[in-house]
Design a protein around this motif. Structure first.
Motif, PDB file in Angstrom:
ATOM      1  N   GLY A 151     -68.603  50.874  24.921  1.00  0.00           N
ATOM      2  CA  GLY A 151     -68.224  50.654  23.526  1.00  0.00           C
ATOM      3  C   GLY A 151     -67.777  51.928  22.844  1.00  0.00           C
ATOM      4  O   GLY A 151     -66.752  51.961  22.146  1.00  0.00           O
ATOM      5  N   ASN A 152     -68.520  53.011  23.033  1.00  0.00           N
ATOM      6  CA  ASN A 152     -68.162  54.290  22.409  1.00  0.00           C
ATOM      7  C   ASN A 152     -66.883  54.875  23.004  1.00  0.00           C
ATOM      8  O   ASN A 152     -66.100  55.524  22.302  1.00  0.00           O
ATOM      9  CB  ASN A 152     -69.308  55.282  22.545  1.00  0.00           C
ATOM     10  N   GLU A 153     -66.659  54.629  24.298  1.00  0.00           N
ATOM     11  CA  GLU A 153     -65.414  55.096  24.918  1.00  0.00           C
ATOM     12  C   GLU A 153     -64.215  54.385  24.293  1.00  0.00           C
ATOM     13  O   GLU A 153     -63.182  55.009  24.010  1.00  0.00           O
ATOM     14  CB  GLU A 153     -65.446  54.850  26.429  1.00  0.00           C
ATOM     15  N   ILE A 154     -64.362  53.099  24.055  1.00  0.00           N
ATOM     16  CA  ILE A 154     -63.288  52.329  23.417  1.00  0.00           C
ATOM     17  C   ILE A 154     -63.076  52.793  21.982  1.00  0.00           C
ATOM     18  O   ILE A 154     -61.934  52.958  21.522  1.00  0.00           O
ATOM     19  CB  ILE A 154     -63.616  50.824  23.470  1.00  0.00           C
ATOM     20  N   ILE A 155     -64.166  53.018  21.252  1.00  0.00           N
ATOM     21  CA  ILE A 155     -64.065  53.489  19.871  1.00  0.00           C
ATOM     22  C   ILE A 155     -63.339  54.825  19.803  1.00  0.00           C
ATOM     23  O   ILE A 155     -62.471  55.045  18.928  1.00  0.00           O
ATOM     24  CB  ILE A 155     -65.462  53.593  19.223  1.00  0.00           C
ATOM     25  N   ASP A 156     -63.644  55.731  20.712  1.00  0.00           N
ATOM     26  CA  ASP A 156     -62.981  57.046  20.739  1.00  0.00           C
ATOM     27  C   ASP A 156     -61.473  56.893  20.945  1.00  0.00           C
ATOM     28  O   ASP A 156     -60.665  57.588  20.305  1.00  0.00           O
ATOM     29  CB  ASP A 156     -63.570  57.921  21.850  1.00  0.00           C
ATOM     30  N   ILE A 171     -52.607  47.993  17.973  1.00  0.00           N
ATOM     31  CA  ILE A 171     -53.742  47.458  18.721  1.00  0.00           C
ATOM     32  C   ILE A 171     -54.465  46.461  17.821  1.00  0.00           C
ATOM     33  O   ILE A 171     -54.877  46.801  16.714  1.00  0.00           O
ATOM     34  CB  ILE A 171     -54.732  48.565  19.147  1.00  0.00           C
ATOM     35  N   HIS A 172     -54.592  45.229  18.284  1.00  0.00           N
ATOM     36  CA  HIS A 172     -55.339  44.201  17.564  1.00  0.00           C
ATOM     37  C   HIS A 172     -56.527  43.804  18.420  1.00  0.00           C
ATOM     38  O   HIS A 172     -56.356  43.286  19.533  1.00  0.00           O
ATOM     39  CB  HIS A 172     -54.452  42.987  17.279  1.00  0.00           C
ATOM     40  N   LEU A 173     -57.729  44.043  17.923  1.00  0.00           N
ATOM     41  CA  LEU A 173     -58.944  43.799  18.694  1.00  0.00           C
ATOM     42  C   LEU A 173     -59.895  42.934  17.883  1.00  0.00           C
ATOM     43  O   LEU A 173     -60.224  43.264  16.739  1.00  0.00           O
ATOM     44  CB  LEU A 173     -59.590  45.129  19.078  1.00  0.00           C
ATOM     45  N   GLU A 174     -60.320  41.831  18.470  1.00  0.00           N
ATOM     46  CA  GLU A 174     -61.201  40.865  17.799  1.00  0.00           C
ATOM     47  C   GLU A 174     -62.287  40.453  18.779  1.00  0.00           C
ATOM     48  O   GLU A 174     -62.006  39.833  19.800  1.00  0.00           O
ATOM     49  CB  GLU A 174     -60.368  39.649  17.373  1.00  0.00           C
ATOM     50  N   TYR A 175     -63.559  40.834  18.479  1.00  0.00           N
ATOM     51  CA  TYR A 175     -64.631  40.608  19.449  1.00  0.00           C
ATOM     52  C   TYR A 175     -65.896  40.081  18.794  1.00  0.00           C
ATOM     53  O   TYR A 175     -66.222  40.422  17.664  1.00  0.00           O
ATOM     54  CB  TYR A 175     -64.941  41.898  20.215  1.00  0.00           C
ATOM     55  N   TYR A 176     -66.605  39.252  19.582  1.00  0.00           N
ATOM     56  CA  TYR A 176     -67.890  38.734  19.138  1.00  0.00           C
ATOM     57  C   TYR A 176     -68.968  39.806  19.285  1.00  0.00           C
ATOM     58  O   TYR A 176     -69.653  40.154  18.332  1.00  0.00           O
ATOM     59  CB  TYR A 176     -68.257  37.487  19.949  1.00  0.00           C
ATOM     60  N   ILE A 177     -69.119  40.355  20.503  1.00  0.00           N
ATOM     61  CA  ILE A 177     -70.091  41.428  20.745  1.00  0.00           C
ATOM     62  C   ILE A 177     -69.345  42.721  21.045  1.00  0.00           C
ATOM     63  O   ILE A 177     -68.540  42.783  21.967  1.00  0.00           O
ATOM     64  CB  ILE A 177     -71.024  41.090  21.926  1.00  0.00           C
ATOM     65  N   PHE A 178     -69.618  43.736  20.235  1.00  0.00           N
ATOM     66  CA  PHE A 178     -69.031  45.062  20.422  1.00  0.00           C
ATOM     67  C   PHE A 178     -70.187  46.053  20.300  1.00  0.00           C
ATOM     68  O   PHE A 178     -70.554  46.462  19.214  1.00  0.00           O
ATOM     69  CB  PHE A 178     -67.958  45.321  19.360  1.00  0.00           C
ATOM     70  N   ASP A 179     -70.763  46.405  21.450  1.00  0.00           N
ATOM     71  CA  ASP A 179     -71.940  47.282  21.456  1.00  0.00           C
ATOM     72  C   ASP A 179     -71.539  48.755  21.388  1.00  0.00           C
ATOM     73  O   ASP A 179     -70.511  49.154  21.935  1.00  0.00           O
ATOM     74  CB  ASP A 179     -72.782  47.048  22.714  1.00  0.00           C
ATOM     75  N   GLU A 180     -72.394  49.541  20.757  1.00  0.00           N
ATOM     76  CA  GLU A 180     -72.181  50.988  20.709  1.00  0.00           C
ATOM     77  C   GLU A 180     -72.922  51.642  21.880  1.00  0.00           C
ATOM     78  O   GLU A 180     -73.823  52.445  21.694  1.00  0.00           O
ATOM     79  CB  GLU A 180     -72.671  51.546  19.372  1.00  0.00           C
ATOM     80  N   ASP A 181     -72.512  51.281  23.081  1.00  0.00           N
ATOM     81  CA  ASP A 181     -73.083  51.870  24.283  1.00  0.00           C
ATOM     82  C   ASP A 181     -72.002  52.710  24.955  1.00  0.00           C
ATOM     83  O   ASP A 181     -71.043  53.127  24.308  1.00  0.00           O
ATOM     84  CB  ASP A 181     -73.629  50.779  25.213  1.00  0.00           C
ATOM     85  N   HIS A 182     -72.124  52.959  26.247  1.00  0.00           N
ATOM     86  CA  HIS A 182     -71.169  53.839  26.923  1.00  0.00           C
ATOM     87  C   HIS A 182     -69.740  53.306  26.832  1.00  0.00           C
ATOM     88  O   HIS A 182     -68.834  54.014  26.368  1.00  0.00           O
ATOM     89  CB  HIS A 182     -71.568  54.018  28.391  1.00  0.00           C
TER      90      HIS A 182
END
Length: 395
Positions: A168-173, A155-166
């Motif tokens: 964002g946290n689901e993606i992080i998990d 998985i290669h992910l490159e983002y300008y805005i990556f918020d730790e909201d609902h």
């Protein structure tokens, strides 16, 4: 008493001759601006700021006006990396020429846009792609999450805005879970757009997720703070990619076509999901940006990172290329590709953008198109997320 007399003499000397070092400083700054060979309009603007705002003008220039020194920033990309990119282009040359011929047959002179992007070593045209247009976050994120969950290799992910909201946290998990299961996970987030996530980067420690901050914003680097990584790219297993204008944030998700509780306005944006050969260009550019961080090197020549064009031939395949620019680059490929496309238009040009502050070249291309009888349509937000940009656009 003697100390008082000495300090008085020094003070009198400063009051009488302060203008000498100040004049020298002004001359040095103005000469520096001139020899940087920047845009004439910007040159005049900064000189006026420095002249008419004594002291303050120089301070503003020091922090925000210095030209970005790309050589210093790109030093992490050594000759071997660039050699790999050039070798890839040479390797693909015959296929690229065949694709350019196909595109020329389909769309005639507009194929020059693809030829420009290829000759500039930005992205070669790929004719075997399946593209799905995704309107708003409510269309994008279900497919986005599904692609992440299906990842098996990387998985290669490159983002300008990556918020730790609902969202964002689901993606992080999911990223952490995939990394623990042996999937290579590389994530890079812009330090200005994702400042909170970058401050909490320790949450990735020991998870297997390789997380890097792109161009950290520090006091010593404020002059470069405007050079941000605005890309929003996800590549999964070299088979599926997402890119466009939608960042990772709850505010991009409207509920049932209406304003969500997270938004004060209805958010309208666009992304695309791509399967096919064009993903290979994205992989190369992700690699280049990754090597501009402190991220661990990896073997970009590994075939697992690239789409196998023989694995699937799409019916009604789409031709795809990208206008990708880098901070500090003299090549503004995205803007130049659009200007070229507008000048080649025969019937209609349709523009839709949240931030419309065109350069003189872009405005000239639009006016020439109109004068040539081309129909030009422009859509901008009735109410945007930035009052300053909104007023600039309407002007």
């Amino acid at each position: 008493m003697e100390w008082s007399i000495t300090l008085l003499h020094i003070w009198n000397f400063i009051k009488e001759w302060y203008w000498v070092p100040l004049t020298v400083l002004y001359i040095m700054v103005i000469v520096t601006i001139l020899i940087e060979n920047r845009n004439p309009t910007k040159t005049i603007a900064w000189i006026l700021v420095i002249v008419f705002l004594p002291f303050i003008g120089i301070i503003l220039y020091f922090f925000f006006g210095q030209k970005f020194k790309k050589d210093e920033f790109f030093k992490r990309i050594d000759k071997n990396h660039q050699k790999i990119i050039n070798e890839k282009w040479t390797e693909m040359d015959q296929f690229v020429q065949d694709d350019l011929d196909k595109v020329n047959t389909r769309i005639g002179s507009l194929s020059q846009v693809y030829r420009y992007l290829n000759n500039a070593r930005v992205a070669y045209p790929a004719t075997n792609n399946k593209v799905k247009l995704l309107t708003n976050g409510e269309d994008k994120f279900p497919l986005f999450l599904e692609a992440l969950r299906e990842a098996k290799d990387h998985i290669h992910l490159e983002y300008y805005i990556f918020d730790e909201d609902h969202i964002g946290n689901e993606i992080i998990d999911i990223l952490i879970e995939k990394a623990k299961n042996g999937v290579e996970v590389r994530v890079t987030a812009d330090d200005f757009g994702s400042s909170k996530l970058n401050k909490h980067h320790s949450r990735f420690d020991g998870t297997g997720v390789e997380f890097q901050t792109f161009l950290p914003v520090r006091f010593s680097s404020l002059a470069n703070s405007n050079y941000r990584n605005h890309r929003k790219i996800l590549i999964v297993d070299g088979k599926k990619a997402f890119l466009g204008g939608i960042n990772i944030s709850d505010k991009y998700i409207n509920q049932n076509g209406v304003i969500s509780p997270n938004n004060k306005i209805y958010w309208r944006d666009t992304s695309v999901m791509i399967e096919g050969d064009s993903i290979n260009s994205l992989q190369l550019h992700f690699y280049l940006n990754w090597m501009m961080t402190e991220g661990k090197k990896y073997n970009i020549s590994d075939s697992n990172y690239f789409y196998n064009s023989q694995s699937k031939i799409f019916e009604d395949a789409a031709t795809v290329s990208f206008g990708l620019s880098s901070p500090g680059s003299d090549l503004h490929s995205a803007m130049e590709a659009m200007v070229l496309a507008i000048t080649l238009a025969k019937k209609k040009v349709q523009l839709c953008t949240p931030y419309f502050i065109p350069s003189d070249e872009f405005k000239t291309a639009m006016m020439i198109a109109v004068s040539s009888g081309v129909e030009v349509e422009l859509i901008i937000p009735k109410k945007g997320d930035s009052i300053v940009v909104q007023q600039a656009s309407l002007s």
